[in-house]
Write a protein that holds these residues in place. Structure first.
Motif, PDB file in Angstrom:
ATOM      1  N   PRO A   1     -71.082 -79.871  14.225  1.00  0.00           N
ATOM      2  CA  PRO A   1     -69.768 -79.277  14.507  1.00  0.00           C
ATOM      3  C   PRO A   1     -69.784 -78.666  15.902  1.00  0.00           C
ATOM      4  CG  PRO A   1     -71.036 -77.861  13.026  1.00  0.00           C
ATOM      5  CD  PRO A   1     -71.864 -79.100  13.255  1.00  0.00           C
ATOM      6  N   ALA A   2     -68.670 -78.753  16.635  1.00  0.00           N
ATOM      7  CA  ALA A   2     -68.645 -78.189  17.993  1.00  0.00           C
ATOM      8  C   ALA A   2     -68.807 -76.678  17.928  1.00  0.00           C
ATOM      9  CB  ALA A   2     -67.335 -78.559  18.683  1.00  0.00           C
ATOM     10  N   SER A   3     -68.091 -76.056  17.014  1.00  0.00           N
ATOM     11  CA  SER A   3     -68.152 -74.600  16.841  1.00  0.00           C
ATOM     12  C   SER A   3     -67.651 -74.330  15.425  1.00  0.00           C
ATOM     13  CB  SER A   3     -67.251 -73.906  17.873  1.00  0.00           C
ATOM     14  OG  SER A   3     -67.305 -72.502  17.711  1.00  0.00           O
TER      15      SER A   3
ATOM     16  N   PRO B   1     -71.547 -68.301  23.726  1.00  0.00           N
ATOM     17  CA  PRO B   1     -70.140 -68.700  23.725  1.00  0.00           C
ATOM     18  C   PRO B   1     -69.912 -69.949  24.585  1.00  0.00           C
ATOM     19  CG  PRO B   1     -70.465 -66.947  25.308  1.00  0.00           C
ATOM     20  CD  PRO B   1     -71.819 -67.219  24.675  1.00  0.00           C
ATOM     21  N   GLU B   2     -68.687 -70.452  24.553  1.00  0.00           N
ATOM     22  CA  GLU B   2     -68.293 -71.561  25.426  1.00  0.00           C
ATOM     23  C   GLU B   2     -68.187 -71.067  26.866  1.00  0.00           C
ATOM     24  OE1 GLU B   2     -64.095 -73.027  25.129  1.00  0.00           O
ATOM     25  OE2 GLU B   2     -65.075 -74.929  24.645  1.00  0.00           O
ATOM     26  N   GLN B   3     -67.477 -69.952  27.051  1.00  0.00           N
ATOM     27  CA  GLN B   3     -67.355 -69.378  28.393  1.00  0.00           C
ATOM     28  C   GLN B   3     -67.350 -67.865  28.290  1.00  0.00           C
ATOM     29  OE1 GLN B   3     -63.355 -69.198  30.336  1.00  0.00           O
ATOM     30  NE2 GLN B   3     -62.753 -70.796  28.890  1.00  0.00           N
TER      31      GLN B   3
ATOM     32  N   HIS C   1     -67.968 -72.101  37.004  1.00  0.00           N
ATOM     33  CA  HIS C   1     -66.599 -72.424  36.580  1.00  0.00           C
ATOM     34  C   HIS C   1     -66.441 -73.940  36.459  1.00  0.00           C
ATOM     35  CE1 HIS C   1     -65.167 -68.319  37.323  1.00  0.00           C
ATOM     36  NE2 HIS C   1     -65.849 -68.337  38.457  1.00  0.00           N
ATOM     37  N   ARG C   2     -65.408 -74.374  35.712  1.00  0.00           N
ATOM     38  CA  ARG C   2     -65.203 -75.824  35.554  1.00  0.00           C
ATOM     39  C   ARG C   2     -64.605 -76.440  36.827  1.00  0.00           C
ATOM     40  NH1 ARG C   2     -62.226 -76.990  29.914  1.00  0.00           N
ATOM     41  NH2 ARG C   2     -60.554 -75.827  30.931  1.00  0.00           N
ATOM     42  N   TYR C   3     -63.510 -75.878  37.321  1.00  0.00           N
ATOM     43  CA  TYR C   3     -62.877 -76.362  38.557  1.00  0.00           C
ATOM     44  C   TYR C   3     -61.940 -75.259  39.025  1.00  0.00           C
ATOM     45  CZ  TYR C   3     -59.214 -77.555  35.202  1.00  0.00           C
ATOM     46  OH  TYR C   3     -58.281 -77.484  34.197  1.00  0.00           O
TER      47      TYR C   3
ATOM     48  N   ALA D   1     -59.530 -74.097  16.822  1.00  0.00           N
ATOM     49  CA  ALA D   1     -59.102 -75.433  17.271  1.00  0.00           C
ATOM     50  C   ALA D   1     -60.197 -76.496  17.117  1.00  0.00           C
ATOM     51  CB  ALA D   1     -58.665 -75.372  18.731  1.00  0.00           C
ATOM     52  N   TYR D   2     -61.451 -76.081  16.884  1.00  0.00           N
ATOM     53  CA  TYR D   2     -62.548 -77.059  16.818  1.00  0.00           C
ATOM     54  C   TYR D   2     -63.109 -77.219  15.409  1.00  0.00           C
ATOM     55  CZ  TYR D   2     -62.957 -75.851  21.899  1.00  0.00           C
ATOM     56  OH  TYR D   2     -62.738 -75.596  23.223  1.00  0.00           O
ATOM     57  N   ARG D   3     -62.782 -76.245  14.521  1.00  0.00           N
ATOM     58  CA  ARG D   3     -63.414 -76.197  13.200  1.00  0.00           C
ATOM     59  C   ARG D   3     -63.279 -77.527  12.457  1.00  0.00           C
ATOM     60  NH1 ARG D   3     -61.628 -71.064  11.155  1.00  0.00           N
ATOM     61  NH2 ARG D   3     -59.628 -72.117  11.106  1.00  0.00           N
TER      62      ARG D   3
ATOM     63  N   ARG E   1     -66.552 -68.478  33.420  1.00  0.00           N
ATOM     64  CA  ARG E   1     -67.758 -69.255  33.723  1.00  0.00           C
ATOM     65  C   ARG E   1     -68.336 -69.807  32.419  1.00  0.00           C
ATOM     66  NH1 ARG E   1     -71.055 -64.811  36.705  1.00  0.00           N
ATOM     67  NH2 ARG E   1     -69.948 -63.647  35.085  1.00  0.00           N
ATOM     68  N   TRP E   2     -68.705 -71.087  32.459  1.00  0.00           N
ATOM     69  CA  TRP E   2     -69.162 -71.793  31.258  1.00  0.00           C
ATOM     70  C   TRP E   2     -70.689 -71.777  31.163  1.00  0.00           C
ATOM     71  CZ3 TRP E   2     -66.277 -75.729  28.053  1.00  0.00           C
ATOM     72  CH2 TRP E   2     -64.917 -75.410  28.012  1.00  0.00           C
ATOM     73  N   VAL E   3     -71.155 -71.414  29.973  1.00  0.00           N
ATOM     74  CA  VAL E   3     -72.604 -71.342  29.745  1.00  0.00           C
ATOM     75  C   VAL E   3     -73.236 -72.726  29.898  1.00  0.00           C
ATOM     76  CG1 VAL E   3     -74.365 -70.795  28.021  1.00  0.00           C
ATOM     77  CG2 VAL E   3     -72.355 -69.311  28.269  1.00  0.00           C
TER      78      VAL E   3
ATOM     79  N   SER F   1     -66.479 -82.906  15.095  1.00  0.00           N
ATOM     80  CA  SER F   1     -67.670 -83.179  15.910  1.00  0.00           C
ATOM     81  C   SER F   1     -67.246 -84.084  17.064  1.00  0.00           C
ATOM     82  CB  SER F   1     -68.711 -83.902  15.044  1.00  0.00           C
ATOM     83  OG  SER F   1     -69.858 -84.218  15.800  1.00  0.00           O
ATOM     84  N   TRP F   2     -67.684 -83.721  18.268  1.00  0.00           N
ATOM     85  CA  TRP F   2     -67.390 -84.519  19.464  1.00  0.00           C
ATOM     86  C   TRP F   2     -68.634 -85.334  19.830  1.00  0.00           C
ATOM     87  CZ3 TRP F   2     -64.391 -80.416  18.558  1.00  0.00           C
ATOM     88  CH2 TRP F   2     -63.163 -80.265  19.198  1.00  0.00           C
ATOM     89  N   LEU F   3     -68.438 -86.567  20.277  1.00  0.00           N
ATOM     90  CA  LEU F   3     -69.586 -87.356  20.735  1.00  0.00           C
ATOM     91  C   LEU F   3     -70.237 -86.705  21.957  1.00  0.00           C
ATOM     92  CD1 LEU F   3     -68.077 -90.954  20.466  1.00  0.00           C
ATOM     93  CD2 LEU F   3     -69.685 -89.853  18.883  1.00  0.00           C
ATOM     94  N   ARG F   4     -69.408 -86.195  22.867  1.00  0.00           N
ATOM     95  CA  ARG F   4     -69.933 -85.572  24.104  1.00  0.00           C
ATOM     96  C   ARG F   4     -70.815 -84.365  23.771  1.00  0.00           C
ATOM     97  NH1 ARG F   4     -65.374 -85.276  26.679  1.00  0.00           N
ATOM     98  NH2 ARG F   4     -64.595 -83.593  25.382  1.00  0.00           N
ATOM     99  N   ASP F   5     -70.262 -83.409  23.025  1.00  0.00           N
ATOM    100  CA  ASP F   5     -71.041 -82.222  22.677  1.00  0.00           C
ATOM    101  C   ASP F   5     -72.300 -82.629  21.909  1.00  0.00           C
ATOM    102  OD1 ASP F   5     -68.233 -81.497  23.032  1.00  0.00           O
ATOM    103  OD2 ASP F   5     -68.679 -79.533  22.188  1.00  0.00           O
ATOM    104  N   GLY F   6     -72.085 -83.471  20.894  1.00  0.00           N
ATOM    105  CA  GLY F   6     -73.178 -83.822  19.991  1.00  0.00           C
ATOM    106  C   GLY F   6     -74.321 -84.514  20.709  1.00  0.00           C
TER     107      GLY F   6
END
Ligand code: BGC
Length: 361
Positions: A19-21, A317-319, A266-268, A26-28, A278-280, A31-36
């Protein structure tokens, strides 16, 4: 370290999905291929072979089950039909592998490439094949080979109208990995190699901004001169440009100069999501690049910064919201989706990867 490993193990679904988080509204349940893929890479490096195997087997099943959809999409495109983004494969799946019923920004190619990349890394690291993945690998390869050139949403699920260089880098790495796994038919392998060459040429021509054609840094999408921290992955680990190639060096330097602040990234510049903190996980990518370039002290600084963002329970956390690019946009996201996603398993996966790169155990 042990908390990250234990948390990922505990939260992995019996199906193999990560699971992403677990709690974030919004994520519960997804599962994302990228994260996973990056989470699996993290645990593979720390000896959780069973966990990584289970994730890769799950991906192969989920994608393999959609081989018919892939072949019909490829056939339609071959007849000259424009296939709408909504009919492409999803970006995220429910933990039992269904498409899910909630709306999402659902046409993203990078995750399919990143999965193939992570599968090959895992198999080669441990010197053994993951059984039963062939159908999924071949379907993902046919999908990417046919559609790599299309615009789609990026890592941040934005700008479906653009061709994103980090996405192209993930597809490039994924197709090379698929060829390396030795599971493709000769025709699939040949078509994948042609797509790899196509990506190399297109990015060199339209995805590098700087003083002269083909020299300078990679760009957020084709035809801009802006950068995005996801571009770090095009150097390490995707190897679209090697860490010692002038474009690779310039890309890491430009992202760091524009987007890094005191260990975080930061992302952009125009980011407004939760105020653009800022993203971990991006600190992990910058540290990974520094580690590979031999800048151990810099890489350690990012690892320490990541660890320092943990909650008292050790969750990442995410950020983090201490330094924001758009402070007046934080509240609207808190009101819409609640506090920043915590724990975010991808943040923990990146922590494991960077710790391993630095041999911190
Ligand atoms: C991010 C994605 C990520 C997803 C799940 C989104 O907010 O933009 O990159 O895959 O969350 O973690």
């Amino acid at each position: 370290m042990s908390h990250s490993l234990e948390l990922i193990r505990r939260l992995q679904s019996p199906t193999g999905a990560y699971p992403a988080s677990p709690t974030f509204s919004a994520y519960r349940g997804y599962s994302w291929l990228r994260d996973g893929a990056f989470i699996a890479e993290g645990v593979s490096r720390h000896g959780d072979l069973a966990g990584a195997d289970a994730f890769h087997t799950w991906c192969a099943r989920v994608i393999g089950d959609r081989a018919g959809q892939v072949d019909s999409l490829v056939a339609r495109a071959g007849r000259g039909e424009a296939v709408p983004p909504a009919q492409m494969l999803p970006t995220r799946f429910t933990l039992d592998g269904a498409d899910g019923t909630d709306d999402w920004w659902d046409f993203q190619l990078d995750g399919y490439g990143t999965w193939l990349w992570a599968l090959r890394e895992h198999a080669f690291r441990h010197g053994r094949a993951v059984p039963g993945v062939e159908k999924g690998v071949r379907a993902a390869t046919r999908y990417l080979t046919a559609f790599w050139h299309l615009p789609c949403y990026d890592w941040w699920e934005e700008h479906v109208e653009q061709r994103h260089v980090a996405t192209l880098g993930a597809v490039h790495a994924g197709l090379r990995a698929a060829i390396g796994l030795g599971l493709l038919s000769p025709a699939e392998s040949e078509a994948a190699a042609a797509a790899v060459d196509g990506i190399t040429g297109l990015v060199a021509a339209e995805g590098v901004a700087g003083p002269a054609p083909g020299a300078g840094h990679l760009t957020k999408w084709l035809g801009t001169d802006a950068v995005d921290a996801s571009l770090l992955a095009c150097v390490e680990p995707f190897g679209l440009y090697a860490a010692d190639h002038p474009v690779g060096v310039a890309t890491v330097a430009e992202v760091e100069w524009q987007l890094a602040a005191d260990g975080g990234v930061h992302r952009y510049l125009a980011d407004t999501f939760y105020g653009g903190g800022r993203w971990v996980l991006l600190a992990g990518f910058l540290g990974w690049n520094h580690a590979r370039a031999g800048n151990r002290a810099e890489a350690l600084r990012h690892l320490d910064w990541m660890a320092a963002q943990a909650t008292p329970e050790g969750d990442l956390p995410e950020q983090v919201s201490g330094v924001l690019l758009a402070p007046d946009r934080l509240r609207e996201w808190q009101e819409r989706w609640g506090p920043v996603a915590t724990p975010l398993l991808w943040s923990h996966g990146m922590y494991l990867i960077l710790a391993d790169e630095l041999e911190v155990r």
